[in-house]
Scaffold this motif. Sequence first.
Motif, PDB file in Angstrom:
ATOM      1  N   UNK A 205       0.837  -1.207   0.000  1.00  0.00           N
ATOM      2  CA  UNK A 205       0.000   0.000   0.000  1.00  0.00           C
ATOM      3  C   UNK A 205       0.869   1.253   0.000  1.00  0.00           C
ATOM      4  N   UNK A 206       1.899   1.280   0.834  1.00  0.00           N
ATOM      5  CA  UNK A 206       2.804   2.431   0.924  1.00  0.00           C
ATOM      6  C   UNK A 206       3.423   2.762  -0.437  1.00  0.00           C
ATOM      7  N   UNK A 207       3.950   1.759  -1.121  1.00  0.00           N
ATOM      8  CA  UNK A 207       4.619   2.008  -2.403  1.00  0.00           C
ATOM      9  C   UNK A 207       3.641   2.216  -3.560  1.00  0.00           C
ATOM     10  N   UNK A 208       2.368   1.900  -3.346  1.00  0.00           N
ATOM     11  CA  UNK A 208       1.385   2.163  -4.400  1.00  0.00           C
ATOM     12  C   UNK A 208       0.866   3.601  -4.347  1.00  0.00           C
ATOM     13  N   UNK A 209       1.173   4.304  -3.255  1.00  0.00           N
ATOM     14  CA  UNK A 209       0.739   5.687  -3.085  1.00  0.00           C
ATOM     15  C   UNK A 209       1.815   6.658  -3.578  1.00  0.00           C
ATOM     16  N   UNK A 210       1.448   7.921  -3.682  1.00  0.00           N
ATOM     17  CA  UNK A 210       2.385   8.975  -4.061  1.00  0.00           C
ATOM     18  C   UNK A 210       3.453   9.093  -2.979  1.00  0.00           C
ATOM     19  N   UNK A 211       4.675   9.290  -3.304  1.00  0.00           N
ATOM     20  CA  UNK A 211       5.258   9.670  -4.590  1.00  0.00           C
ATOM     21  C   UNK A 211       5.685   8.488  -5.461  1.00  0.00           C
ATOM     22  N   UNK A 212       5.501   7.243  -4.979  1.00  0.00           N
ATOM     23  CA  UNK A 212       5.994   6.091  -5.732  1.00  0.00           C
ATOM     24  C   UNK A 212       5.019   5.619  -6.811  1.00  0.00           C
TER      25      UNK A 212
ATOM     26  N   UNK B 225      12.489   4.833 -17.316  1.00  0.00           N
ATOM     27  CA  UNK B 225      12.607   6.158 -16.699  1.00  0.00           C
ATOM     28  C   UNK B 225      12.053   6.102 -15.275  1.00  0.00           C
ATOM     29  N   UNK B 226      10.901   5.460 -15.104  1.00  0.00           N
ATOM     30  CA  UNK B 226      10.316   5.319 -13.769  1.00  0.00           C
ATOM     31  C   UNK B 226      11.206   4.455 -12.884  1.00  0.00           C
ATOM     32  N   UNK B 227      11.778   3.410 -13.461  1.00  0.00           N
ATOM     33  CA  UNK B 227      12.682   2.539 -12.699  1.00  0.00           C
ATOM     34  C   UNK B 227      13.889   3.329 -12.195  1.00  0.00           C
ATOM     35  N   UNK B 228      14.470   4.130 -13.061  1.00  0.00           N
ATOM     36  CA  UNK B 228      15.640   4.921 -12.682  1.00  0.00           C
ATOM     37  C   UNK B 228      15.278   5.939 -11.594  1.00  0.00           C
ATOM     38  N   UNK B 229      14.139   6.614 -11.750  1.00  0.00           N
ATOM     39  CA  UNK B 229      13.699   7.603 -10.756  1.00  0.00           C
ATOM     40  C   UNK B 229      13.427   6.928  -9.416  1.00  0.00           C
ATOM     41  N   UNK B 230      12.797   5.760  -9.444  1.00  0.00           N
ATOM     42  CA  UNK B 230      12.524   5.024  -8.215  1.00  0.00           C
ATOM     43  C   UNK B 230      13.827   4.614  -7.528  1.00  0.00           C
ATOM     44  N   UNK B 231      14.743   4.099  -8.300  1.00  0.00           N
ATOM     45  CA  UNK B 231      16.023   3.656  -7.740  1.00  0.00           C
ATOM     46  C   UNK B 231      16.783   4.818  -7.097  1.00  0.00           C
ATOM     47  N   UNK B 232      16.723   5.990  -7.721  1.00  0.00           N
ATOM     48  CA  UNK B 232      17.375   7.174  -7.146  1.00  0.00           C
ATOM     49  C   UNK B 232      16.733   7.567  -5.819  1.00  0.00           C
ATOM     50  N   UNK B 233      15.403   7.482  -5.723  1.00  0.00           N
ATOM     51  CA  UNK B 233      14.716   7.798  -4.458  1.00  0.00           C
ATOM     52  C   UNK B 233      15.116   6.805  -3.373  1.00  0.00           C
TER      53      UNK B 233
END
Length: 164
Positions: free
Chosen positions: A49-56, A83-91
Amino acid sequence: MGISVAIRRLWCFFTKTCEVSYVDFYITASLYNAILATEKEVSKKSICHFFSQSPYTIPKRHIQVFEQGNKLFYLCIKFYDQVKRKAFKEKIQKNTEIFPFWIAFPDNFKGAPRWQQGYEQQYSKVFLDYWKSLSSDQQKLYMESYNCPIEWQDWLREYTQKNL
């Protein structure tokens, strides 16, 4: 979702041309605490649930959660968009502090039979890599903040001296 994105996803689905990649990691101490604060508990369900919400905003069906120890969760997240994978990995990489081995596996100790088996073996490498990344002052603070048992203090001191 824009119409062109939806069409692209359908095209990828039917032609099987989408590149699928994964990000897998242990939940860090700060992420664990953020999930606990937001969801009021840390479980497979609350993590999804946490990762399905914003900002992820990751679809729950793309998140696999494996509970491996006390406060220890291993995630494998599927991405179709690089692009989403890279942004997620950076976070995710901004959160580096992991739970110490004595918290994740309170009934285990270096040299115990399970130290070199299964989850414990994998996590021992992750833990020791993190430990080596800390300065000696940071190591002291880390041990204090997690109430490091005497046996672990002695072992970590010896380990650090051997690996200088």
